[in-house]
Motif scaffolding. Structure first.
Motif, PDB file in Angstrom:
ATOM      1  N   GLY A  11      57.966   7.475   7.821  1.00  0.00           N
ATOM      2  CA  GLY A  11      58.943   7.788   8.863  1.00  0.00           C
ATOM      3  C   GLY A  11      58.324   8.213  10.175  1.00  0.00           C
ATOM      4  O   GLY A  11      59.047   8.425  11.159  1.00  0.00           O
ATOM      5  N   SER A  12      56.991   8.331  10.214  1.00  0.00           N
ATOM      6  CA  SER A  12      56.337   8.795  11.443  1.00  0.00           C
ATOM      7  C   SER A  12      56.506   7.809  12.584  1.00  0.00           C
ATOM      8  O   SER A  12      56.748   8.208  13.735  1.00  0.00           O
ATOM      9  CB  SER A  12      54.848   9.041  11.187  1.00  0.00           C
ATOM     10  OG  SER A  12      54.225   7.872  10.667  1.00  0.00           O
ATOM     11  N   ALA A  13      56.400   6.515  12.285  1.00  0.00           N
ATOM     12  CA  ALA A  13      56.538   5.513  13.343  1.00  0.00           C
ATOM     13  C   ALA A  13      57.958   5.517  13.900  1.00  0.00           C
ATOM     14  O   ALA A  13      58.162   5.358  15.110  1.00  0.00           O
ATOM     15  CB  ALA A  13      56.169   4.125  12.812  1.00  0.00           C
ATOM     16  N   ARG A  52      57.597  -1.676  12.969  1.00  0.00           N
ATOM     17  CA  ARG A  52      57.075  -0.310  12.805  1.00  0.00           C
ATOM     18  C   ARG A  52      56.074  -0.254  11.656  1.00  0.00           C
ATOM     19  O   ARG A  52      55.064   0.460  11.730  1.00  0.00           O
ATOM     20  CB  ARG A  52      58.219   0.676  12.557  1.00  0.00           C
ATOM     21  CG  ARG A  52      59.076   0.949  13.773  1.00  0.00           C
ATOM     22  CD  ARG A  52      59.937   2.191  13.580  1.00  0.00           C
ATOM     23  NE  ARG A  52      60.887   2.047  12.487  1.00  0.00           N
ATOM     24  CZ  ARG A  52      62.089   1.500  12.593  1.00  0.00           C
ATOM     25  NH1 ARG A  52      62.491   0.998  13.756  1.00  0.00           N
ATOM     26  NH2 ARG A  52      62.898   1.428  11.559  1.00  0.00           N
ATOM     27  N   ALA A  53      56.330  -0.999  10.596  1.00  0.00           N
ATOM     28  CA  ALA A  53      55.391  -1.033   9.469  1.00  0.00           C
ATOM     29  C   ALA A  53      54.055  -1.637   9.897  1.00  0.00           C
ATOM     30  O   ALA A  53      52.986  -1.159   9.493  1.00  0.00           O
ATOM     31  CB  ALA A  53      55.990  -1.832   8.311  1.00  0.00           C
ATOM     32  N   PRO A  59      48.838 -13.683  24.559  1.00  0.00           N
ATOM     33  CA  PRO A  59      49.568 -13.454  23.315  1.00  0.00           C
ATOM     34  C   PRO A  59      50.157 -12.050  23.225  1.00  0.00           C
ATOM     35  O   PRO A  59      49.696 -11.110  23.878  1.00  0.00           O
ATOM     36  CB  PRO A  59      48.489 -13.648  22.229  1.00  0.00           C
ATOM     37  CG  PRO A  59      47.359 -14.363  22.916  1.00  0.00           C
ATOM     38  CD  PRO A  59      47.408 -13.861  24.330  1.00  0.00           C
ATOM     39  N   ASP A  60      51.178 -11.933  22.371  1.00  0.00           N
ATOM     40  CA  ASP A  60      51.667 -10.639  21.932  1.00  0.00           C
ATOM     41  C   ASP A  60      50.946 -10.334  20.617  1.00  0.00           C
ATOM     42  O   ASP A  60      51.359 -10.796  19.548  1.00  0.00           O
ATOM     43  CB  ASP A  60      53.181 -10.662  21.690  1.00  0.00           C
ATOM     44  CG  ASP A  60      53.993 -10.804  22.962  1.00  0.00           C
ATOM     45  OD1 ASP A  60      53.461 -10.476  24.043  1.00  0.00           O
ATOM     46  OD2 ASP A  60      55.155 -11.241  22.887  1.00  0.00           O
ATOM     47  N   TRP A  61      49.851  -9.609  20.701  1.00  0.00           N
ATOM     48  CA  TRP A  61      49.088  -9.278  19.494  1.00  0.00           C
ATOM     49  C   TRP A  61      49.844  -8.249  18.673  1.00  0.00           C
ATOM     50  O   TRP A  61      50.638  -7.469  19.219  1.00  0.00           O
ATOM     51  CB  TRP A  61      47.697  -8.757  19.882  1.00  0.00           C
ATOM     52  CG  TRP A  61      46.901  -9.747  20.671  1.00  0.00           C
ATOM     53  CD1 TRP A  61      46.579  -9.691  21.991  1.00  0.00           C
ATOM     54  CD2 TRP A  61      46.355 -10.990  20.189  1.00  0.00           C
ATOM     55  NE1 TRP A  61      45.855 -10.808  22.362  1.00  0.00           N
ATOM     56  CE2 TRP A  61      45.704 -11.623  21.274  1.00  0.00           C
ATOM     57  CE3 TRP A  61      46.349 -11.625  18.939  1.00  0.00           C
ATOM     58  CZ2 TRP A  61      45.073 -12.851  21.162  1.00  0.00           C
ATOM     59  CZ3 TRP A  61      45.718 -12.854  18.815  1.00  0.00           C
ATOM     60  CH2 TRP A  61      45.083 -13.450  19.913  1.00  0.00           C
ATOM     61  N   PRO A  62      49.663  -8.218  17.348  1.00  0.00           N
ATOM     62  CA  PRO A  62      50.472  -7.342  16.480  1.00  0.00           C
ATOM     63  C   PRO A  62      50.037  -5.887  16.528  1.00  0.00           C
ATOM     64  O   PRO A  62      49.515  -5.331  15.561  1.00  0.00           O
ATOM     65  CB  PRO A  62      50.271  -7.964  15.086  1.00  0.00           C
ATOM     66  CG  PRO A  62      48.931  -8.622  15.153  1.00  0.00           C
ATOM     67  CD  PRO A  62      48.801  -9.128  16.564  1.00  0.00           C
ATOM     68  N   LEU A  63      50.276  -5.263  17.668  1.00  0.00           N
ATOM     69  CA  LEU A  63      49.874  -3.877  17.907  1.00  0.00           C
ATOM     70  C   LEU A  63      51.076  -2.997  18.231  1.00  0.00           C
ATOM     71  O   LEU A  63      50.953  -1.995  18.926  1.00  0.00           O
ATOM     72  CB  LEU A  63      48.836  -3.820  19.032  1.00  0.00           C
ATOM     73  CG  LEU A  63      47.520  -4.564  18.741  1.00  0.00           C
ATOM     74  CD1 LEU A  63      46.632  -4.586  19.982  1.00  0.00           C
ATOM     75  CD2 LEU A  63      46.785  -3.936  17.562  1.00  0.00           C
ATOM     76  N   GLY A  64      52.260  -3.411  17.738  1.00  0.00           N
ATOM     77  CA  GLY A  64      53.429  -2.559  17.831  1.00  0.00           C
ATOM     78  C   GLY A  64      54.483  -2.978  18.818  1.00  0.00           C
ATOM     79  O   GLY A  64      55.595  -2.446  18.792  1.00  0.00           O
TER      80      GLY A  64
END
Length: 288
Positions: free
Chosen positions: A151-153, A199-200, A61-66
């Motif tokens: 805005g950091s991400a 990004r969120a 899977p593509d886990w939701p880690l960015g």
């Protein structure tokens, strides 16, 4: 989104608060892969084909880690929330006696999963992972504080456009011993660069990436009954071998295998050696 054809057909799992895209190939006992922060299933592109060819069903899977492609604004992206998401994924697909193979941040989440919801898991391979006080490790310990700023991400993902930045210790420089191919790096970094919603999600995870989760999981290691193999890079710059030795001491049924000529991203640096260890371990601990 992962784009390596070697990973098999693309599917989606509709889970509570999250749609997870995953790759599925092979048949036989299930092996589920758990990547870390800011990478996706492409991390396993040189591991999955050989594991599937050996007679296993591989789910990556593509886990939701960015580095995922489907935003999950309603998902709990604390480490316990992501661990529960993995547990729900296993249940959703009706998987039992699962081999979990986890790397980097995914290893920390897998430790939380083992402590919370191990029922469908038959064995675990931790291929260099955050653990104990090292979640997140140096030099990434400041990322949760950095993530507090709006805005950091966006700033981080824009800086990571540049190859010279990518090879710094604060990026991929201490994660992989050799440069990761540009197309793969693009697969890892483009989702967060192109999507404010991704990004969120990344920012929400980073805000909760704290060692209290791994330390809490470790208090319950004595109750873990499944066999665990720690596969560690002897030269790892982020996770010293002493952390692997500590895991092996604290987990009731655990062993350690060391890999040469690699940093933390063993699936990138030494995929053949990692594959060999995975197959030896799954055969040794196969369910009769």
């Amino acid at each position: 989104m992962s784009n390596s054809n070697e990973l098999g057909r693309s599917e989606v799992a509709e889970l509570t608060g999250a749609t997870i895209r995953y790759r599925d190939t092979g048949s036989g006992p299930p092996v589920v892969f758990v990547h870390g922060l800011l990478v996706n299933a492409d991390l396993w592109r040189h591991v999955v084909p050989a594991v599937a060819a050996a007679g296993y069903r591989c789910l990556a899977p593509d886990w939701p880690l960015g580095s995922h492609s489907i935003p999950v604004p309603d998902a709990d992206l604390t480490p316990t929330g992501v661990a529960d998401l993995i547990a729900e994924f296993l249940e959703h697909l009706g998987l039992t006696d699962v081999t979990i193979v986890a790397n980097d941040t995914g290893g920390a989440i897998t430790q939380v999963l083992l402590a919370r919801n191990p029922q469908r898991i038959g064995r675990v391979v931790l291929a260099a992972a955050d653990s104990y006080e090292s979640f997140l490790p140096q030099p990434f310990t400041l990322l949760p504080q950095f993530a507090r700023f709006r805005g950091s991400a966006r700033l981080m993902t824009e800086l990571l456009r540049y190859r010279v930045i990518q090879r710094l210790p604060i990026a991929l420089g201490w994660l992989s011993k050799r440069p990761v191919p540009a197309a793969t790096v693009d697969s890892y970094l483009r989702p967060s660069r192109d999507s404010a919603a991704i990004r969120a999600d990344l920012r929400r995870f980073l805000l909760h990436a704290h060692r209290r989760y791994t330390l809490d999981a470790a208090t319950r290691f004595a109750s873990v009954t499944v066999p665990v193999l720690a596969v560690w890079a002897r030269e790892d710059k982020l996770f010293p071998v002493s952390f692997a030795e500590r895991l092996v001491r604290d987990l009731p049924d655990a062993a350690l295998e060391l890999i040469d000529d690699s940093y933390t991203l063993i699936p990138e640096d030494q995929p053949e050696l990692l594959t060999q260890r995975i197959l030896e371990f799954t055969r040794l601990h196969a369910t009769p």
